[in-house]
Design an enzyme around this catalytic site. Structure first.
Site, PDB file in Angstrom:
ATOM      1  N   ASP A 173       4.919 -14.364  11.522  1.00  0.00           N
ATOM      2  CA  ASP A 173       3.566 -14.862  11.288  1.00  0.00           C
ATOM      3  C   ASP A 173       2.605 -13.715  11.600  1.00  0.00           C
ATOM      4  O   ASP A 173       2.143 -13.558  12.728  1.00  0.00           O
ATOM      5  CB  ASP A 173       3.313 -16.071  12.202  1.00  0.00           C
ATOM      6  CG  ASP A 173       1.984 -16.738  11.908  1.00  0.00           C
ATOM      7  OD1 ASP A 173       1.093 -16.072  11.357  1.00  0.00           O
ATOM      8  OD2 ASP A 173       1.841 -17.923  12.232  1.00  0.00           O
ATOM      9  N   LYS A 181      -6.723  -0.614  12.024  1.00  0.00           N
ATOM     10  CA  LYS A 181      -6.145  -0.952  10.714  1.00  0.00           C
ATOM     11  C   LYS A 181      -4.955  -0.019  10.451  1.00  0.00           C
ATOM     12  O   LYS A 181      -3.915  -0.442   9.944  1.00  0.00           O
ATOM     13  CB  LYS A 181      -7.211  -0.802   9.619  1.00  0.00           C
ATOM     14  CG  LYS A 181      -6.813  -1.398   8.266  1.00  0.00           C
ATOM     15  CD  LYS A 181      -5.953  -0.487   7.406  1.00  0.00           C
ATOM     16  CE  LYS A 181      -5.627  -1.128   6.071  1.00  0.00           C
ATOM     17  NZ  LYS A 181      -4.744  -0.282   5.242  1.00  0.00           N
ATOM     18  N   GLU A 193       0.833  -1.215   0.000  1.00  0.00           N
ATOM     19  CA  GLU A 193       0.000   0.000   0.000  1.00  0.00           C
ATOM     20  C   GLU A 193       0.866   1.264   0.000  1.00  0.00           C
ATOM     21  O   GLU A 193       1.730   1.421   0.870  1.00  0.00           O
ATOM     22  CB  GLU A 193      -0.905  -0.020   1.246  1.00  0.00           C
ATOM     23  CG  GLU A 193      -1.914   1.102   1.267  1.00  0.00           C
ATOM     24  CD  GLU A 193      -2.831   1.064   2.499  1.00  0.00           C
ATOM     25  OE1 GLU A 193      -2.992  -0.002   3.122  1.00  0.00           O
ATOM     26  OE2 GLU A 193      -3.369   2.124   2.833  1.00  0.00           O
ATOM     27  N   HIS A 208     -10.820  25.847   7.189  1.00  0.00           N
ATOM     28  CA  HIS A 208     -10.121  27.078   6.822  1.00  0.00           C
ATOM     29  C   HIS A 208     -10.514  27.495   5.421  1.00  0.00           C
ATOM     30  O   HIS A 208     -10.733  28.676   5.135  1.00  0.00           O
ATOM     31  CB  HIS A 208      -8.602  26.854   6.853  1.00  0.00           C
ATOM     32  CG  HIS A 208      -8.061  26.770   8.242  1.00  0.00           C
ATOM     33  ND1 HIS A 208      -6.783  26.372   8.529  1.00  0.00           N
ATOM     34  CD2 HIS A 208      -8.631  27.027   9.438  1.00  0.00           C
ATOM     35  CE1 HIS A 208      -6.593  26.390   9.837  1.00  0.00           C
ATOM     36  NE2 HIS A 208      -7.709  26.780  10.395  1.00  0.00           N
TER      37      HIS A 208
END
Ligand code: NAD
Length: 420
Positions: free
Chosen positions: A275, A259, A82, A372
């Site tokens: 693992d 996550k 990712e 803003h």
């Protein structure tokens, strides 16, 4: 002296230059880089790792910079598909750099479960097991003398009643064997012990042995990591603390919050051959151990800084598992200077707290920037001559198209004035 993990502008370099800086920073010879080159894992070795191998699957190997963990500079190995995770971790570690990440690891104690079924009198069975605990523990210790020599080994034995007869399995008990696994993740080690002890445990309890395998809810093997981020902007501090409270209040948010933590943790685990499914299973079970799924890390605004704390189970090893065979995993540990399981857990957890902060900060400041921007858009609309309800209409259109400029505001205002 330049710090070992503060590699300024690392992201701007080409791969060859990054490799040279990495070697310089970690003091390894150039030949060691072969361990992360394409094809580093020989196909015949891969064939010995799992079944039915037909090829290999590559992922990028990266280095997160700026980390200081327990006062030591660490180059953090990360393997992940990712985008933005390595940048986010490096960036947050830079904010945390003045004080660094401080960690506390529990003893590396894993739980082995021995289930006993068809126990006629579960109360008596449990009592008999409790009475035999010292001698069962002695037997267990004799089975792993080398682990005891290393300062680990079986350290506890307890029993719980899971079901009374009648029922499909009759009376059911579970015995927990607690094993200090030192630098091993310990799954095979604990499973072997449970298998060796199962017959005896079942016969003491007056039942039949059922399953005998470790539990991945390794709540006896946790890591705590803390950091303090000096943050002058009170609005950013408040927004991050509020995002953290949101995760404490809502499991749907807590899942995404966690996550974000696992983005950093897993990338380190994959790079170092761990693992990660075991850690994931344990992390989420631990997050729900109060009965409600909660964030593993929380952030507080202490007035001048953001203070973060992550507590999670992290069963990792610097011996055994894939480290027997995977050259890139061994390189990852070497490059990070990690030789003990508790150090690996500390670095993985620090990476998790860093990616968590980066995500919350990005979400929180994006909201602030949007705020803003809409204020700014109203100002531009007024300056272009909008009054009354036209101010909001012009500002909304400017914000929506992302073009908050006077010319555009005049155009929009003229069109709105013309329309009926
Ligand atoms: P392993 O079987 O390779 O055993 C590690 C061995 O290393 C120990 O038995 C010990 O003899 C030796 N050792 C050397 N130096 C040591 C030190 N300093 N500290 C401790 N031990 C030392 O590996 P393991 O850690 O027992 O098992 C991990 C593997 O088991 C992983 O690959 C995991 O995927 C797999 N596994 C996981 C599960 C699960 O999580 N449910 C189930 C089965 C297998």
């Amino acid at each position: 002296m330049r710090s070992r993990s503060r590699l300024t502008g690392f992201y701007r370099l080409g791969i060859a230059e990054r490799r040279a800086r990495l070697l310089e920073a970690c003091g390894l010879p150039e030949s060691r880089l072969a361990a992360i080159d394409p094809g580093a894992l020989p196909l015949e070795v891969a064939d010995g790792m799992i079944e039915n191998v037909v090829g290999e699957y590559a992922l990028p190997f990266a280095v997160a910079v700026n980390f200081v963990v327990d006062g030591v500079d660490v180059l953090v190995p990360m393997v992940v598909e990712e985008p933005s995770i390595v940048a986010a971790a490096s960036n947050a570690a830079r904010f945390a750099r003045p004080g660094g990440f401080q960690t506390e690891a529990s003893a590396p104690v894993m739980i082995g479960q021995i289930q006993v079924v068809q126990v006629d009198d579960v109360e008596a069975g449990a009592a008999a097991l409790r009475a035999s605990a010292p001698s069962i523990l002695d037997d267990a210790r004799r089975l792993v003398p080398r682990l005891a020599d290393r300062g680990g080994g079986p350290v506890g034995f307890d029993v719980r009643i899971l079901a009374h007869p009648p029922g499909p399995d009759g009376g059911v008990l579970v015995a927990h064997l607690h094993v200090d696994c030192r630098d091993a993740m310990g799954a095979n080690l604990v499973n072997t012990l449970c298998e060796a002890l199962a017959e005896r445990v079942a016969s003491v309890a007056g039942g039949r042995p059922g399953l005998r395998i470790l539990s991945n809810l390794t709540d006896g093997r946790t890591i705590t990591v803390r950091c303090r981020i000096e943050e002058q902007d009170a609005e950013v501090r408040a927004a991050v603390a509020s995002a953290s409270r949101f995760a404490e209040l809502d499991p749907y948010r807590a899942t995404t919050h966690n996550k974000g933590i696992m983005n950093g943790v897993d990338a380190v685990l994959v790079a170092t051959g761990q693992d990660w499914r075991a850690v994931e299973a344990g992390a989420h079970a631990y997050a729900a151990h109060t009965g409600v799924y909660r964030p593993l890390a929380t952030w507080q605004d202490d007035g001048g800084a953001l203070v973060g704390e992550l507590v999670m189970p992290l069963a990792v090893g610097t011996v055994g598992g894939a480290l027997h065979s995977h050259p890139s995993a061994r390189f990852a540990l070497e490059m990070a200077g990690i030789d003990k399981a508790d150090k690996l857990a500390a670095v993985a957890a620090a990476a998790g707290l860093a990616t968590n902060l980066a995500a919350l900060r990005a979400l929180a400041t994006e909201g602030i920037q949007r705020g803003h921007m809409s204020l700014h858009a109203r100002g531009v609309a007024r300056a272009a001559g909008a009054t009354g309800e036209l101010v909001e209409l012009v500002a909304a259109e400017l914000s929506a198209c992302g073009d908050v400029k006077p010319d555009r505001a005049r155009e929009v205002l003229a069109r709105l004035k013309e329309s009926p």
